[in-house]
Write a protein that holds these residues in place. Structure first.
Motif, PDB file in Angstrom:
ATOM      1  N   PRO A  42       0.828  -1.069  -0.020  1.00  0.00           N
ATOM      2  CA  PRO A  42      -0.083  -0.037   0.028  1.00  0.00           C
ATOM      3  C   PRO A  42       1.021   1.252  -0.126  1.00  0.00           C
ATOM      4  CG  PRO A  42      -0.968  -1.688   1.742  1.00  0.00           C
ATOM      5  CD  PRO A  42       0.310  -2.148   1.086  1.00  0.00           C
ATOM      6  N   GLY A  43       2.152   1.090   0.705  1.00  0.00           N
ATOM      7  CA  GLY A  43       2.807   2.439   0.797  1.00  0.00           C
ATOM      8  C   GLY A  43       3.351   2.687  -0.758  1.00  0.00           C
ATOM      9  N   MET A  44       3.889   1.837  -1.270  1.00  0.00           N
ATOM     10  CA  MET A  44       4.356   2.032  -2.756  1.00  0.00           C
ATOM     11  C   MET A  44       3.252   2.491  -3.597  1.00  0.00           C
ATOM     12  SD  MET A  44       7.241   2.334  -4.009  1.00  0.00           S
ATOM     13  CE  MET A  44       7.968   2.570  -5.849  1.00  0.00           C
ATOM     14  N   GLU A  45       2.090   1.772  -3.591  1.00  0.00           N
ATOM     15  CA  GLU A  45       1.071   2.245  -4.421  1.00  0.00           C
ATOM     16  C   GLU A  45       0.695   3.676  -4.212  1.00  0.00           C
ATOM     17  OE1 GLU A  45      -2.148  -0.478  -3.157  1.00  0.00           O
ATOM     18  OE2 GLU A  45      -1.285  -2.234  -4.630  1.00  0.00           O
ATOM     19  N   ARG A  46       0.601   4.247  -2.788  1.00  0.00           N
ATOM     20  CA  ARG A  46       0.334   5.681  -2.425  1.00  0.00           C
ATOM     21  C   ARG A  46       1.294   6.395  -3.263  1.00  0.00           C
ATOM     22  NH1 ARG A  46      -1.128   3.353   2.184  1.00  0.00           N
ATOM     23  NH2 ARG A  46       0.766   4.006   3.311  1.00  0.00           N
ATOM     24  N   LEU A  47       2.794   6.281  -3.107  1.00  0.00           N
ATOM     25  CA  LEU A  47       4.041   6.966  -3.905  1.00  0.00           C
ATOM     26  C   LEU A  47       3.558   7.068  -5.371  1.00  0.00           C
ATOM     27  CD1 LEU A  47       6.998   5.572  -1.951  1.00  0.00           C
ATOM     28  CD2 LEU A  47       6.102   7.793  -1.790  1.00  0.00           C
TER      29      LEU A  47
END
Length: 161
Positions: free
Chosen positions: A127-132
């Motif tokens: 999820p963190g990379m998706e947001r980035l």
């Protein structure tokens, strides 16, 4: 932490120690195989004040067979291979003690700033990379897929210019 900007270098200009440090950080975070790091188009390094590598990322040169598998077999896209982005964002890793401090965003922004007119793609399950990625104009393309390892499904993200 560090206020220093990420250092961007082509792998051919990196020392063996720099490549090894990059690969070690990638492996420490359980990312994709680090063996292809030297074949990347561009590497981004972020060091702390003591010179320790604390965050890294790359613009990768994916093999055509890998692209074919990701775009068609995995994500189910029906677009022609000539329309796919030629470069992949990947090998993103942040040292555990530095996670959640915006360093991944700084790495991604530096890479995109260096290649602003280059269509890019990425795959991720976090999820963190998706947001980035979404924050930098990447959008999900195709369907998510589960790898053999049974981890969370991967998603294909693309950024056109």
């Amino acid at each position: 932490m560090t206020d220093l900007p990420p250092v961007l270098m082509h792998p051919s200009l990196c020392s063996v120690a720099e490549i090894n440090a990059f690969q070690s950080l990638v492996r420490a975070n359980g990312q994709a195989s680090a063996a292809r790091v030297p074949a990347s188009e561009l590497l981004a390094f972020l060091h702390n004040g003591d010179g320790q590598l604390i965050a890294a990322g790359a613009i990768k040169n994916p093999a055509p067979g890998y692209q074919q598998r990701v775009f068609t077999a995995c994500a189910g896209l029906t677009t022609a291979p000539g329309t796919w982005p030629a470069h992949e964002v990947g090998f993103f890793s942040v040292a555990r003690d530095y996670q959640g401090k915006g360093l991944g965003r700084r790495i991604l922004q530096a890479l995109i700033n260096e290649m602003p007119h280059t269509p890019l793609f990425a795959t991720t399950r976090t999820p963190g990379m998706e947001r980035l990625l979404e924050g930098q104009g990447f959008v999900v393309a195709g369907k998510r897929w589960v790898t053999v390892s049974g981890q969370a499904p991967l998603a294909l993200y693309m950024r056109s210019v």
